[in-house]
Design a protein around this motif. Structure first.
Motif, PDB file in Angstrom:
ATOM      1  N   LEU A 254      18.235  72.202  32.629  1.00  0.00           N
ATOM      2  CA  LEU A 254      19.344  73.548  32.119  1.00  0.00           C
ATOM      3  C   LEU A 254      19.405  74.229  30.963  1.00  0.00           C
ATOM      4  CD1 LEU A 254      21.325  75.742  33.907  1.00  0.00           C
ATOM      5  CD2 LEU A 254      23.443  74.052  33.342  1.00  0.00           C
TER       6      LEU A 254
ATOM      7  N   SER B 209      25.937  79.300  31.890  1.00  0.00           N
ATOM      8  CA  SER B 209      25.533  77.793  32.413  1.00  0.00           C
ATOM      9  C   SER B 209      24.976  77.088  31.778  1.00  0.00           C
ATOM     10  CB  SER B 209      26.241  77.912  33.973  1.00  0.00           C
ATOM     11  OG  SER B 209      24.493  77.530  34.389  1.00  0.00           O
ATOM     12  N   ALA B 210      24.035  78.081  31.130  1.00  0.00           N
ATOM     13  CA  ALA B 210      22.551  77.095  30.291  1.00  0.00           C
ATOM     14  C   ALA B 210      22.981  77.151  28.959  1.00  0.00           C
ATOM     15  CB  ALA B 210      21.818  77.743  30.291  1.00  0.00           C
TER      16      ALA B 210
ATOM     17  N   SER C 199      16.428  75.435  29.229  1.00  0.00           N
ATOM     18  CA  SER C 199      15.827  76.974  29.383  1.00  0.00           C
ATOM     19  C   SER C 199      16.105  78.209  28.503  1.00  0.00           C
ATOM     20  CB  SER C 199      16.914  77.145  31.151  1.00  0.00           C
ATOM     21  OG  SER C 199      18.066  77.623  30.692  1.00  0.00           O
TER      22      SER C 199
ATOM     23  N   ALA D 207      25.562  73.741  29.144  1.00  0.00           N
ATOM     24  CA  ALA D 207      24.606  72.989  29.221  1.00  0.00           C
ATOM     25  C   ALA D 207      23.973  72.193  27.480  1.00  0.00           C
ATOM     26  CB  ALA D 207      24.190  73.317  30.152  1.00  0.00           C
TER      27      ALA D 207
ATOM     28  N   GLU E 270      19.915  66.827  36.142  1.00  0.00           N
ATOM     29  CA  GLU E 270      19.884  68.275  35.535  1.00  0.00           C
ATOM     30  C   GLU E 270      20.453  69.343  34.555  1.00  0.00           C
ATOM     31  OE1 GLU E 270      21.451  69.939  39.390  1.00  0.00           O
ATOM     32  OE2 GLU E 270      21.293  69.068  40.534  1.00  0.00           O
ATOM     33  N   ILE E 271      21.348  68.488  33.776  1.00  0.00           N
ATOM     34  CA  ILE E 271      21.226  68.675  32.111  1.00  0.00           C
ATOM     35  C   ILE E 271      20.496  69.078  31.433  1.00  0.00           C
ATOM     36  CG2 ILE E 271      21.825  67.220  31.366  1.00  0.00           C
ATOM     37  CD1 ILE E 271      24.906  68.668  29.906  1.00  0.00           C
TER      38      ILE E 271
ATOM     39  N   ILE F 251      26.530  71.183  38.150  1.00  0.00           N
ATOM     40  CA  ILE F 251      25.408  70.514  37.994  1.00  0.00           C
ATOM     41  C   ILE F 251      25.206  69.528  39.211  1.00  0.00           C
ATOM     42  CG2 ILE F 251      24.261  70.612  35.944  1.00  0.00           C
ATOM     43  CD1 ILE F 251      25.099  68.243  34.918  1.00  0.00           C
TER      44      ILE F 251
END
Length: 492
Positions: A331, A372-373, A334, A376, A327-328, A322
């Motif tokens: 993310l 990556s989501a 999502s 996170a 932003e985490i 990120i």
């Protein structure tokens, strides 16, 4: 007439200066960051001069931003990263060594030696703490062992020891004050929890000369006055001091026995007010002094997760996952879950209730479908799951469940994290409109000491708006999360 309180919140990665008025309205706030230094793996240091520069800059900026003059400040409150350990020269005020930060693990060998000598029960009974590199006493012992010149200077009375509050009070008062408050002293492994005084037996075991130590004072008291500063006039009372987590407990107005808060910063820290007596934990928690006003001391049980917001920083700075901490949340949101991924964010060891200083972070359950989501989301779950372990241990110690949890700190602004926390705890999580409760607590203590507010009840009249997070997670999903987490923790 002096109309404002200045709070200095000296934290692990930056210093915040906050100005509030009698109605608890924030009239100015600014934060100045400063670097951490990592001489080798597991070691963390600060340059005390960089700490001091950040304090002066934060004060200068908040006064300039608000248009408030120094003569309008009724008192100064200090709150601070607690176990970070400093030595400085009494004559010059110059640092004798870099500050050893609370996260630093360099005194692990000293802790191991003391445990092998069978001394942990003695330290536990007298201080309410465990033998872990986290605390100041073994950090100080390490410096005196490692550097013969520091030992000679310490023995001759030329050096002063303190946590960050002591160093700031010294500098703000032009060297007139060498003191700490009971909440910070209770984090050193050197203060007797029952007498609220330095313990001669423990000092002897760690070979620390008593003349190094600051005077222990109540949290709300006129400790000294400003002197010789470019940024503030002489004579402003330095009137409130408390370690950051105790200060946050006070700032959350947790004045009654059974009230609890968790601060989500670099680490996460859960404290529950246990009243006017120390409660001994049977589940790996710490017993600490919450604060002292007048002759009355209040105590708390505490559980610490060494890594909370720092895990998000690692995703940002270490992995580049990120660009900024905010932003985490989108993310992680999502995806509906972490797809079986478990992240134990023990990047500097596991704190309470496990106390495994040798453990490091683990990511378990990676598949080709992991994104990556998912990482996170597993990071936020890992933070919340650590707090679940602390709350469970605290409830077992005190014999009653938590009614609700007040939250603060930067990461408490993450709505998904707070919802996960409420879901895992199955209890309401309450977030105030102003998350800077650490600075507020120091301001409240300073204001009470100089009569800016007549009593703690007056603070409750101006309570800020709060947002509750209520549990909504299906029980099957909660059980699955806890089962996976416990399986990984037990294997560490």
């Amino acid at each position: 007439m002096s109309q404002y309180i200045l709070a200095i919140d000296q934290g692990t990665t930056g210093t915040t200066a906050l100005l509030i008025d009698r109605d608890l309205q924030v009239r100015g706030k600014t934060t100045v960051d400063f670097p951490q230094h990592y001489p080798q793996p597991g070691w963390v240091e600060h340059d005390p001069e960089e700490i001091w520069f950040s304090v002066i800059q934060a004060i200068r900026r908040v006064l300039g931003q608000s248009g408030i003059g120094g003569t309008e400040i009724a008192a100064i409150g200090i709150t601070n990263q607690r176990e970070t350990t400093l030595l400085w020269e009494r004559d010059s005020g110059r640092p004798a060594h870099n500050a050893i930060v609370w996260q630093c693990r360099r005194s692990a060998e000293i802790c191991r030696e003391l445990k092998e000598r069978g001394l942990e029960p003695l330290f536990r009974e007298k201080t309410g703490l465990v033998l872990d590199p986290y605390f100041s006493g073994t950090k100080l012992a390490w410096m005196l062992r490692r550097f013969p010149e520091l030992r000679r200077q310490a023995d001759s009375g030329r050096l002063a020891f303190g946590t960050v509050d002591s160093f700031l009070a010294w500098r703000l008062s032009g060297g007139a004050c060498h003191l700490t408050d009971v909440s910070n002293a209770s984090r050193t492994l050197l203060m007797n929890l029952h007498t609220l005084a330095w313990d001669e037996e423990l000092l002897g075991i760690l070979d620390i000369p008593p003349r190094l130590l600051p005077e222990i004072r109540p949290s709300a008291d006129i400790h000294g006055h400003t002197r010789g500063l470019d940024v503030l006039p002489d004579g402003i009372p330095i009137a409130g001091i408390a370690g950051d987590q105790q200060s946050a407990l006070f700032g959350q107005l947790c004045f009654e026995t059974g009230e609890a808060k968790c601060t989500y910063g670099t680490g996460a820290f859960l404290l529950e007010n246990t009243g006017n007596r120390p409660v001994v934990s049977r589940n790996g928690l710490l017993t600490t002094v919450a604060w002292q006003i007048g002759e009355e001391a209040r105590y708390a049980l505490e559980g610490s997760a060494f890594i909370a917001g720092a895990a998000v920083q690692w995703l940002r700075d270490g992995l580049g996952l990120i660009q900024n901490a905010a932003e985490i949340e989108p993310l992680a949101a999502s995806v509906p879950d972490s797809a079986g991924l478990v992240f134990v964010p023990a990047l500097t060891g596991l704190g309470a209730p496990h106390w495994k200083s040798e453990v490091r972070g683990v990511i378990h359950g990676i598949t080709r479908g992991t994104t990556s989501a998912h990482l996170a989301r597993a990071t936020l779950e890992g933070i919340a799951l650590q707090i679940h372990d602390l709350v469970r241990a605290m409830s077992e110690d005190l014999g009653h469940p938590l009614r609700h949890l007040k939250v603060d700190g930067g990461a408490a602004g993450n709505n998904l994290l707070m919802q996960l926390q409420a879901d895992l705890l199955e209890t309401p999580v309450i977030r105030p409109a102003l998350l800077d409760t650490t600075a507020l607590g120091a301001a409240f203590l300073a204001g009470l000491a100089v009569g800016f507010w007549p009593d703690p009840e007056a603070l409750k009249q101006s309570r800020q708006e709060e947002r509750p997070f209520l549990p909504t997670m299906p029980e099957s999903m909660r059980t699955e999360l806890l089962t996976r987490w416990n399986r990984v923790i037990q294997g560490l």
